[in-house]
Design an enzyme around this catalytic site. Structure first.
Site, PDB file in Angstrom:
ATOM      1  N   ASP A   1     -65.870 -27.188  33.828  1.00  0.00           N
ATOM      2  CA  ASP A   1     -64.958 -25.611  34.106  1.00  0.00           C
ATOM      3  C   ASP A   1     -66.361 -25.097  35.075  1.00  0.00           C
ATOM      4  O   ASP A   1     -67.323 -25.891  34.713  1.00  0.00           O
ATOM      5  CB  ASP A   1     -65.052 -24.782  32.785  1.00  0.00           C
ATOM      6  CG  ASP A   1     -66.581 -24.617  32.266  1.00  0.00           C
ATOM      7  OD1 ASP A   1     -67.421 -25.650  31.826  1.00  0.00           O
ATOM      8  OD2 ASP A   1     -66.649 -23.176  31.482  1.00  0.00           O
TER       9      ASP A   1
ATOM     10  N   GLU B   1     -68.061 -23.811  29.248  1.00  0.00           N
ATOM     11  CA  GLU B   1     -69.465 -23.932  28.783  1.00  0.00           C
ATOM     12  C   GLU B   1     -69.998 -22.871  30.307  1.00  0.00           C
ATOM     13  O   GLU B   1     -70.608 -22.033  29.172  1.00  0.00           O
ATOM     14  CB  GLU B   1     -70.146 -25.363  29.684  1.00  0.00           C
ATOM     15  CG  GLU B   1     -71.979 -24.920  29.553  1.00  0.00           C
ATOM     16  CD  GLU B   1     -72.731 -24.324  30.680  1.00  0.00           C
ATOM     17  OE1 GLU B   1     -74.349 -24.958  29.990  1.00  0.00           O
ATOM     18  OE2 GLU B   1     -71.631 -24.652  31.761  1.00  0.00           O
TER      19      GLU B   1
END
EC number: 3.5.1.18
Length: 383
Positions: free
Chosen positions: A74, A139
């Protein structure tokens, strides 16, 4: 560098995976790993009030030792796309740089380790041990449905990891600058005082909480929490916001609060910090009633003390770059904090100068060198 690393990095960057969207990134990575014999598992984790997140676990081999690579696919939002020199998801190669959101943080490193692992497996088909991947899409977000749950799932399946490398962009200036061997903890808190609202022309009819709050804040920040340790800087309490609930110049507020963050080293835990702050506040409160609250903390300080594993990583970096990397615990938090509860962990990836910025980019040559470093680590880890 085999073209695989650059091609894979471009393929990953081309997937618009702004948290919590996957954008196809895990599918791209899983297909490469499966084709080389990795057993893969796609896992979607849930928690009320948070978005569902896709994760990937992959492993080649079943024996020990197991070296695991951890990373996140991400990325943070691009901001205004027209401010970029190139489309942030076009993965453009220009001027010796790979441009795009996630190039530095951290799709470039994922691609480099994947290429290194696949080449190593092809050249050492009978190596003793296992290589694994822990890849999350959570994250840059709340980090609730990502690595922490992926690790728990893996443990429940009987998976064991001996050492871990996280591909965060640890180098401040040039490749080879720095390995992260630990991170400070992070604790958020709120100090609030309730007074009595009134007109500023009649202060005797009100009870202004602002001066009282200022006095208590001074107790928190006036004396350092500590002087640091062998591997950590001094802990630091930083006031980040003050509010009283009113913007009017002629109103004494009824309440005042301060929000703060503490970045703490391995001398402290959230519990001991709370006791320390309460003691400081009580020493100057003089009857002032206050409320001190903390957000739940999932970011404890941790350290992987220098040993043969850190030497192996440092030697591989020095061999390829000519630089002996600093062993550091500086910077913010990362998912390594979760992994440290399962095995020793270090972080090493690309240069982070442009991460989270407009025109994020990394040197194509650095991707090549990073792949070579990772290959050297694998060859030293599985002799």
């Amino acid at each position: 560098m085999s073209e695989t690393a650059l091609d894979l990095a471009r393929a990953l960057i081309s997937c618009p995976s702004v948290t919590p969207q996957d954008g196809g990134t895990l599918g791209v990575l899983e297909s490469r790993l499966k084709a080389s014999g990795f057993r893969t598992h796609r896992l979607t984790f849930h928690e009320e009030g948070t978005p569902d997140i896709d994760n990937l676990y992959a492993r080649f081999g079943s024996g020990a030792p197991c070296l695991v690579f951890a990373g996140h696919t991400d990325v943070v939002p691009v901001g205004t796309a027209t401010d970029w020199r190139f489309d942030p998801f076009a993965a453009k190669v220009e001027d010796g740089q790979l441009w795009g959101r996630g190039a530095a943080d951290m799709k470039g490193a994922i691609a480099a380790f994947t290429a290194a692992a696949l080449t190593f497996i092809e050249q050492h088909k009978d190596f003793k041990g296992s290589i694994a991947f822990l890849i999350t899409g959570d994250e840059e977000g709340p980090s609730i449905n990502g690595t922490i749950k992926l690790l728990k799932w893996a443990a429940e399946q009987g998976e064991h990891f001996d050492h871990c490398i996280v591909g965060e962009p640890t180098n401040p200036q040039v490749l080879g600058d720095m390995i992260k061997i630990g991170r400070r903890g992070s604790l958020n808190g709120i100090l609030s005082i309730t007074g009595k609202q009134g007109h500023v022309a009649y202060p005797h009819r009100a009870d202004n909480p602002v001066p009282k709050l200022m006095r208590l804040i001074e107790a928190l920040i006036g004396t350092p929490l500590d002087e640091g340790t062998d591997h950590f800087d001094a802990s630091n309490l930083e006031v980040v916001a003050l509010s009283s609930g009113t913007d009017a110049y002629n109103v004494i507020p009824a309440k005042a609060e301060a929000r703060f963050n503490i970045r703490f080293n391995d001398l402290w835990t959230p519990q001991t910090l709370e006791l320390e702050l309460l003691a400081r506040l009580d020493s100057v409160a003089e009857g002032t009633a206050y409320t001190l609250t903390f957000e739940p903390c999932n970011a404890l300080a941790f350290i992987t003390k220098p040993d043969q594993f850190t030497d192996l990583v440092a030697n591989a970096i020095e061999k390829q770059t000519g630089r002996r990397p600093e062993l550091s615990t500086t910077g913010g938090t990362s998912d390594a904090r979760f992994i440290s509860a399962y095995c020793p962990v270090v972080e090493f990836g690309l240069v982070g100068q442009t991460m989270h910025m407009v025109d994020e980019r990394v040197s194509v040559a650095d991707i090549a060198t990073l792949e070579t470093i990772y290959t050297s680590i694998l060859e030293g880890y599985f002799p």
